[in-house]
Design a protein around this motif. Sequence first.
Motif, PDB file in Angstrom:
ATOM      1  N   THR A 254       0.838  -1.252   0.143  1.00 18.37           N
ATOM      2  CA  THR A 254      -0.162   0.065   0.022  1.00 18.37           C
ATOM      3  C   THR A 254       0.838   1.404   0.182  1.00 18.37           C
ATOM      4  O   THR A 254       0.768   2.233  -0.759  1.00 18.37           O
TER       5      THR A 254
ATOM      6  N   ARG B 251       2.484   1.815  -3.520  1.00 16.92           N
ATOM      7  CA  ARG B 251       1.541   2.261  -4.477  1.00 16.92           C
ATOM      8  C   ARG B 251       1.482   3.760  -4.195  1.00 16.92           C
ATOM      9  O   ARG B 251       1.325   4.257  -5.215  1.00 16.92           O
ATOM     10  N   LYS B 252       1.408   4.146  -3.078  1.00 23.11           N
ATOM     11  CA  LYS B 252       1.096   5.558  -2.569  1.00 23.11           C
ATOM     12  C   LYS B 252       2.188   6.361  -3.184  1.00 23.11           C
ATOM     13  O   LYS B 252       1.936   7.379  -3.816  1.00 23.11           O
TER      14      LYS B 252
ATOM     15  N   LEU C 239       4.248   5.717  -5.515  1.00 21.08           N
ATOM     16  CA  LEU C 239       4.179   5.807  -7.212  1.00 21.08           C
ATOM     17  C   LEU C 239       3.112   6.632  -7.709  1.00 21.08           C
ATOM     18  O   LEU C 239       3.278   7.266  -8.553  1.00 21.08           O
ATOM     19  N   ARG C 240       1.877   6.473  -6.855  1.00 20.40           N
ATOM     20  CA  ARG C 240       0.841   7.354  -7.336  1.00 20.40           C
ATOM     21  C   ARG C 240       0.822   8.879  -7.084  1.00 20.40           C
ATOM     22  O   ARG C 240       0.408   9.357  -8.121  1.00 20.40           O
ATOM     23  N   GLU C 241       1.557   9.094  -6.292  1.00 21.58           N
ATOM     24  CA  GLU C 241       1.515  10.667  -5.823  1.00 21.58           C
ATOM     25  C   GLU C 241       3.054  10.927  -6.402  1.00 21.58           C
ATOM     26  O   GLU C 241       3.956  10.830  -5.778  1.00 21.58           O
ATOM     27  N   LYS C 242       2.979  11.664  -7.290  1.00 22.41           N
ATOM     28  CA  LYS C 242       3.952  12.109  -8.118  1.00 22.41           C
ATOM     29  C   LYS C 242       5.187  13.067  -7.323  1.00 22.41           C
ATOM     30  O   LYS C 242       6.338  12.859  -7.553  1.00 22.41           O
TER      31      LYS C 242
END
Length: 396
Positions: free
Chosen positions: A198, A201-202, A204-207
């Motif tokens: 989790t 992923r966070k 990677l998701r938040e540039k």
Amino acid sequence: MHDEIYNRRKVRLVNLVSFLMGFLDAFLIYILSAYIAPLVGTERLGAFYFVTFSLVLLALFFLQAFVRFLGKSRTLYLFLGITVVASAFLSSLPLSWLSLAILVLLIVAINLTWVSLDILLEGYSQDSVSGRVRGLYLTIMNLGLILAPFLSIKVLEKDTYAGIFFWLLVGYALVFTIAVLSFRNDNRVLLERIRLRTTFRKMLREKNLFHIYVVSFGMDFFYALFLVYMPLYLLGLGYSWNDLGIMFTLMLLPFILLQYPLGVLADRAYGEKELIALSLLITAGSCLALGFSSGQSFLFVTLMLITTRVGIAGIEVLRDSYFYKQIDQSDADVIAFFRTTRSVANMVGAFISIALFLVFPLKSFLFLTAFVLLMSFISALKLEDTQSEKEVLESA
């Protein structure tokens, strides 16, 4: 809105602990390679650091679980206690494979202590003063760093490595005592269980988190190679330990002089993005200048070492200021993951250097470091800049 309340008194206590920890860190790191080289061999130093920071990385993935079950302050006490015990053993043992294993444990515990202290500090700060809080924190920590290299070399000239570890034992025991007295009522436990997947992923998701992670990796890659190979490179050029003590003390001055003012500038006037990019270019340029020089001029080498630290001082405080404006104190998993850059950089640096030095001379680490910093510069340009106090007022 981030869940944060500024606590000036607690921030000052964290700063006191960081000063002592910084002093003890520098007391060790500049003699570390010379200490272990007779046992493992210079050519296998990279393998040692790869294994050590692989263990640091693994331990960081479990840090959130420690905070969840023990609480923030007790997690700090645990790792400080390990540093005390490990230093006690190392002060009485000769260099051997057993002492090397204990040294690895000490390095892992030191790294986890710093991240635990980070988590505490984030709970006492807030976004509007993040640059100033982090700038002062790093400035005070580096006051400790600047005093130690020359003193550790002086201790080494008059004593053995056992003397270094004895003073580490005394120092860490003092830090442990201060921490217990200062933070015993701040043992917040994180009840939510967060899986590593989790958190990954966070990131990677938040540039913005991803790109500041890359910037942090570049800075830690610089440290990974410079701390290991720069002393060996300079000794190979004919400089003495006394020369290195002078060089390394002078090169730390930018940390004392620049980090708090840069933190203030980031909060009040400019934000962090442009200053991070400029700092990366300064550091990369200085590495290249050292790489293309013969290294025979004491004055030139010292000047370039100072210039590298001008850039690194900027990256360090602005990276922290930017990152902590993206999160709050409940994000212990993100903080721990962010601090994996040091371990990852040491592992990557160790792995690459093993192959690099089979083909190229020792000074090639300077060109490799400059290349990685320039790659981080590209990520810095992709950051979404934070708004300074001045920019907020102008847009109102």
